[in-house]
Design an enzyme around this catalytic site. Structure first.
Site, PDB file in Angstrom:
ATOM      1  N   HIS A 104      60.617  12.938   3.881  1.00 47.55           N
ATOM      2  CA  HIS A 104      59.288  12.326   3.974  1.00 47.55           C
ATOM      3  C   HIS A 104      58.154  13.343   3.974  1.00 47.55           C
ATOM      4  O   HIS A 104      57.069  13.041   3.493  1.00 47.55           O
ATOM      5  CB  HIS A 104      59.198  11.423   5.206  1.00 47.55           C
ATOM      6  CG  HIS A 104      59.867  10.094   5.011  1.00 47.55           C
ATOM      7  ND1 HIS A 104      61.205   9.965   4.716  1.00 47.55           N
ATOM      8  CD2 HIS A 104      59.381   8.820   5.043  1.00 47.55           C
ATOM      9  CE1 HIS A 104      61.518   8.675   4.594  1.00 47.55           C
ATOM     10  NE2 HIS A 104      60.436   7.961   4.794  1.00 47.55           N
ATOM     11  N   HIS A 143      55.551  12.810   1.254  1.00 44.25           N
ATOM     12  CA  HIS A 143      54.131  12.523   1.510  1.00 44.25           C
ATOM     13  C   HIS A 143      53.229  13.469   0.733  1.00 44.25           C
ATOM     14  O   HIS A 143      52.164  13.084   0.260  1.00 44.25           O
ATOM     15  CB  HIS A 143      53.824  12.614   3.002  1.00 44.25           C
ATOM     16  CG  HIS A 143      54.217  11.387   3.768  1.00 44.25           C
ATOM     17  ND1 HIS A 143      54.416  11.388   5.139  1.00 44.25           N
ATOM     18  CD2 HIS A 143      54.449  10.122   3.368  1.00 44.25           C
ATOM     19  CE1 HIS A 143      54.767  10.168   5.527  1.00 44.25           C
ATOM     20  NE2 HIS A 143      54.795   9.394   4.473  1.00 44.25           N
ATOM     21  N   ASN A 155      63.054  10.639   8.945  1.00 44.17           N
ATOM     22  CA  ASN A 155      62.034  11.128   8.026  1.00 44.17           C
ATOM     23  C   ASN A 155      62.579  12.124   7.005  1.00 44.17           C
ATOM     24  O   ASN A 155      61.795  12.846   6.383  1.00 44.17           O
ATOM     25  CB  ASN A 155      60.887  11.760   8.815  1.00 44.17           C
ATOM     26  CG  ASN A 155      60.122  10.717   9.602  1.00 44.17           C
ATOM     27  OD1 ASN A 155      59.851   9.624   9.110  1.00 44.17           O
ATOM     28  ND2 ASN A 155      59.789  11.038  10.848  1.00 44.17           N
ATOM     29  N   ARG A 166      65.000  10.390  16.516  1.00 43.40           N
ATOM     30  CA  ARG A 166      64.516   9.439  15.515  1.00 43.40           C
ATOM     31  C   ARG A 166      63.861  10.127  14.319  1.00 43.40           C
ATOM     32  O   ARG A 166      63.789   9.564  13.230  1.00 43.40           O
ATOM     33  CB  ARG A 166      63.516   8.499  16.201  1.00 43.40           C
ATOM     34  CG  ARG A 166      63.020   7.387  15.315  1.00 43.40           C
ATOM     35  CD  ARG A 166      62.351   6.337  16.194  1.00 43.40           C
ATOM     36  NE  ARG A 166      61.675   5.329  15.396  1.00 43.40           N
ATOM     37  CZ  ARG A 166      61.259   4.175  15.887  1.00 43.40           C
ATOM     38  NH1 ARG A 166      61.455   3.894  17.165  1.00 43.40           N
ATOM     39  NH2 ARG A 166      60.650   3.304  15.138  1.00 43.40           N
ATOM     40  N   ARG A 183      46.621 -10.004  23.308  1.00 37.49           N
ATOM     41  CA  ARG A 183      47.493  -8.978  23.892  1.00 37.49           C
ATOM     42  C   ARG A 183      48.979  -9.246  23.678  1.00 37.49           C
ATOM     43  O   ARG A 183      49.814  -8.772  24.443  1.00 37.49           O
ATOM     44  CB  ARG A 183      47.209  -8.792  25.388  1.00 37.49           C
ATOM     45  CG  ARG A 183      45.758  -8.399  25.680  1.00 37.49           C
ATOM     46  CD  ARG A 183      45.573  -7.858  27.078  1.00 37.49           C
ATOM     47  NE  ARG A 183      44.160  -7.672  27.358  1.00 37.49           N
ATOM     48  CZ  ARG A 183      43.385  -8.596  27.915  1.00 37.49           C
ATOM     49  NH1 ARG A 183      43.902  -9.757  28.268  1.00 37.49           N
ATOM     50  NH2 ARG A 183      42.114  -8.353  28.131  1.00 37.49           N
ATOM     51  N   GLU A 228      60.182   7.135  19.818  1.00 40.21           N
ATOM     52  CA  GLU A 228      60.023   8.247  18.886  1.00 40.21           C
ATOM     53  C   GLU A 228      59.626   9.572  19.526  1.00 40.21           C
ATOM     54  O   GLU A 228      58.543  10.087  19.311  1.00 40.21           O
ATOM     55  CB  GLU A 228      58.972   7.888  17.825  1.00 40.21           C
ATOM     56  CG  GLU A 228      59.109   8.733  16.597  1.00 40.21           C
ATOM     57  CD  GLU A 228      58.254   8.203  15.452  1.00 40.21           C
ATOM     58  OE1 GLU A 228      57.161   7.719  15.699  1.00 40.21           O
ATOM     59  OE2 GLU A 228      58.708   8.304  14.317  1.00 40.21           O
ATOM     60  N   LYS A 283      70.132   2.491  11.145  1.00 38.18           N
ATOM     61  CA  LYS A 283      68.814   2.735  11.715  1.00 38.18           C
ATOM     62  C   LYS A 283      68.776   2.308  13.178  1.00 38.18           C
ATOM     63  O   LYS A 283      68.200   2.988  14.028  1.00 38.18           O
ATOM     64  CB  LYS A 283      67.720   2.018  10.920  1.00 38.18           C
ATOM     65  CG  LYS A 283      66.333   2.310  11.478  1.00 38.18           C
ATOM     66  CD  LYS A 283      65.198   1.963  10.547  1.00 38.18           C
ATOM     67  CE  LYS A 283      63.881   2.428  11.172  1.00 38.18           C
ATOM     68  NZ  LYS A 283      62.710   2.087  10.364  1.00 38.18           N
ATOM     69  N   HIS A 314      56.522   5.116  -2.686  1.00 42.86           N
ATOM     70  CA  HIS A 314      56.999   5.830  -1.510  1.00 42.86           C
ATOM     71  C   HIS A 314      58.474   6.231  -1.657  1.00 42.86           C
ATOM     72  O   HIS A 314      58.844   7.384  -1.442  1.00 42.86           O
ATOM     73  CB  HIS A 314      56.802   4.950  -0.271  1.00 42.86           C
ATOM     74  CG  HIS A 314      57.328   5.551   1.002  1.00 42.86           C
ATOM     75  ND1 HIS A 314      56.756   6.645   1.599  1.00 42.86           N
ATOM     76  CD2 HIS A 314      58.391   5.207   1.780  1.00 42.86           C
ATOM     77  CE1 HIS A 314      57.436   6.951   2.696  1.00 42.86           C
ATOM     78  NE2 HIS A 314      58.423   6.100   2.828  1.00 42.86           N
ATOM     79  N   GLU A 353      65.774   4.650   0.257  1.00 42.74           N
ATOM     80  CA  GLU A 353      65.891   4.628   1.718  1.00 42.74           C
ATOM     81  C   GLU A 353      67.315   4.267   2.147  1.00 42.74           C
ATOM     82  O   GLU A 353      67.796   4.745   3.176  1.00 42.74           O
ATOM     83  CB  GLU A 353      64.887   3.644   2.335  1.00 42.74           C
ATOM     84  CG  GLU A 353      63.423   4.016   2.134  1.00 42.74           C
ATOM     85  CD  GLU A 353      62.869   5.013   3.171  1.00 42.74           C
ATOM     86  OE1 GLU A 353      63.538   5.253   4.199  1.00 42.74           O
ATOM     87  OE2 GLU A 353      61.773   5.557   2.932  1.00 42.74           O
ATOM     88  N   LYS A 386      57.899  -0.459  14.459  1.00 46.99           N
ATOM     89  CA  LYS A 386      56.637   0.189  14.108  1.00 46.99           C
ATOM     90  C   LYS A 386      55.723  -0.795  13.395  1.00 46.99           C
ATOM     91  O   LYS A 386      56.093  -1.393  12.388  1.00 46.99           O
ATOM     92  CB  LYS A 386      56.892   1.375  13.180  1.00 46.99           C
ATOM     93  CG  LYS A 386      57.453   2.585  13.872  1.00 46.99           C
ATOM     94  CD  LYS A 386      57.444   3.748  12.910  1.00 46.99           C
ATOM     95  CE  LYS A 386      57.894   5.030  13.580  1.00 46.99           C
ATOM     96  NZ  LYS A 386      57.819   6.164  12.641  1.00 46.99           N
TER      97      LYS A 386
END
Lengths: 362, 362
Positions: A247, A251, A244, A240, A120, A236, A226, A264, A184, A142
């Site tokens: 993106h 994607h 993206n 935030r 945990r 998020e 960032k 990417h 990026e 993330k």
């Protein structure tokens, strides 16, 4: 060496950005509280950097284990994650253990989620070895793995004890991967930092040629940008989402072309231009913003056109299954000025079709 | 109906404790923010309670999915967890989705971890269907799964939006499982609430016979006691360890006998008596405390003797691999008064051997 403090209350941590940090014990040791350390890396990175980092930690007196994962996004799943747990439990690692993620985004995301979940929650240190992971994974917390039905669908928000970004390792990075990271970096300029965008216009050659000072500045400024966005929205819910930019378009390209055929960052580069193009058509920004972005991306050896074989219908179908669209209405990150992005579901379908045509045909 | 508020700042949530709550929409609806709800339950519980709860949620207008897991601790692993993710992704559940855990501790732990991890965190509501899970899982935020090399080794601290403890469901619970839950109820009296212990001495027959008022009071008081301990130590660094009274001895019994042959609560009952016995031998508590605890456990139809076929050496070997002993020195939860437990590594090995002998032979 620059130190950037990410301020998240009791979960605050430093990002060290500089040269030759992988052999600098003082970056690592203050952030390890127990005696047990496990380095998680992959088959590509291990031959390059595992030995010196292992030596450093063994010399410092830690009990060291290593896990070498198969390389690539295809292995970013629960089964591979379990290889980390196997090693930790087989070696009887306790709650004071520290994991070290030595690798790019995939290694970082999986190691971070392993750290979040093992007993945990144990500590972890991120050592990103690509420009993309230095500017994308160093801030935001993330972590996670993919599921057969979606990318990054299983994970946790979990912060490291420290991030150690050693730009020396970028010398061994293929130029295409360096460029993908630069995409990026350019994104931060576009979404929230016009001054940085201008700096990049002047210094893109130095960044691409491996100039350490220019690379360090790029990483510092990207992480600062960032951190500012994330600090306002740690888990998020709102602002935030501007991170993206490009993106949703990107994607769609990645999915249509098969992951790995377009990197990417390459897909994001093209996707950002599409978002700017749509913003121009909506009258939000001048066409000169588009032209400057296109010039900068080209200087970074990034693609600026979508694949010839992707129809508008294919694009739209794939954009609608993007994670950010699961709620229903398709939302896009668009621009209202250079250095100012916003999120909206309010755009004319006809203009979007024009953008898709333009991206393909120029 | 009693409502107990667990106070954890922005992660605070209510526990509703009463009769016929499974058909009370007002317990559920205020805690569901999106439109998508997924009930996770198991093969044993589904035929009993899935239909009425499904009807309630469908009538309230939610999009409902259900996952029926195989029953039992043997299935509490990453593979079973993935069945939940399969369903959520296959049904395109988004970040506003809510999971409902309908079952005992295994269902609650797995559903909670699925909620913690799905898209890095969605809401969940716990509906415990055993006395053990009502008093043990309602407070504390522990979620997770087992690994082949250890129980509960993979998980997260994650809080539900609400816990709905409907004692009406205890009527369908086998008496042995009811008793196993009572063992944990008695534990709260022993470790931190002498007054509650005395109440239990007077009311154990009512609790065992299914008296709703006595059962509701037992759950309320146990949850209050646990909340008090956990509030002081949410992420388990110190005082919270007293919740493990009897667990190190108990785990040794469970492991030696094979999980399921002794229920967890049964092993804990015997383990608690062993901890009290050792405390007596160390001069910390009077022998009358032991005698009262033994009498109460017997009245709850719980075992008070360790298995005849377990040697002291086997006990000691298994206790040393208990999770709490991974650090090195074996630490035990002992008693210094009725209603007052403490954690220590300071006890004479010879007295521990006497306790092991006594537990086996009386």
């Amino acid at each position: 060496m620059k130190t950037l403090q990410v301020d998240l209350g009791e979960r605050s941590y430093p990002i060290y950005i500089g040269e030759q940090l992988l052999t600098d014990a003082q970056c690592f040791i203050p952030h390890i509280k127990g005696k047990q350390v496990c380095i998680v890396t992959n088959e590509t990175i291990a031959p390059l950097y595992l030995q010196p980092l292992s030596d450093l930690l063994i010399d410092a007196g830690f009990t060291l284990e290593t896990v070498v994962l198969p390389d690539g996004e295809a292995h970013k799943n629960l089964d591979t994650l379990n290889l980390i747990f196997d090693k930790l439990l087989g070696s009887r690692f306790n709650r004071q253990a520290t994991l070290v993620a030595l690798g790019g985004g995939v290694v970082g995301d999986m190691t971070g989620f392993a750290a979040a979940s093992y007993q945990r929650g144990v500590n972890f240190i991120q050592v990103p070895t690509t420009l993309l992971s230095m500017v994308d994974s160093s801030v935001g917390g993330k972590t996670g793995v993919n599921h057969a039905l979606g990318k990054n669908m299983i994970g946790a928000f979990y912060q490291p004890q420290a991030v150690i970004a050693d730009v020396s390792v970028l010398r061994s990075l293929p130029v295409r991967e360096l460029a993908a990271g630069v995409a990026e970096v350019i994104k931060y300029g576009l979404i929230c930092d016009a001054e940085f965008f201008e700096w990049l216009e002047d210094n893109i050659a130095a960044v691409m040629s491996g100039d350490a000072r220019a690379q360090i500045y790029s990483v510092v400024r990207s992480c600062e940008d960032k951190a500012r966005v994330v600090a306002a929205d740690e888990r998020e819910g709102g602002i935030r989402a501007i991170l993206n930019l490009g993106h949703t378009f990107g994607h769609a390209i990645e999915t249509a072309q098969g992951y790995g055929n377009w990197l990417h960052g390459e897909a994001v580069a093209t996707g950002m231009l599409m978002a700017i193009d749509l913003s121009c058509r909506m009258g939000k920004v001048e066409r000169t913003v588009y032209e400057r972005a296109e010039r900068l991306l080209k200087a970074a050896e990034l693609p600026t056109r979508s694949p010839k074989d992707m129809s508008n219908d294919q694009f739209l179908a794939l954009m609608a299954v993007d994670k950010k669209a699961l709620d229903g209405g398709l939302r896009l990150v668009l621009m209202e000025a250079l250095g100012q992005a916003y999120v909206t579901a309010d755009f004319a379908h006809s203009l979007l079709e024009q953008t898709l045509d333009h991206a393909r045909n120029g």
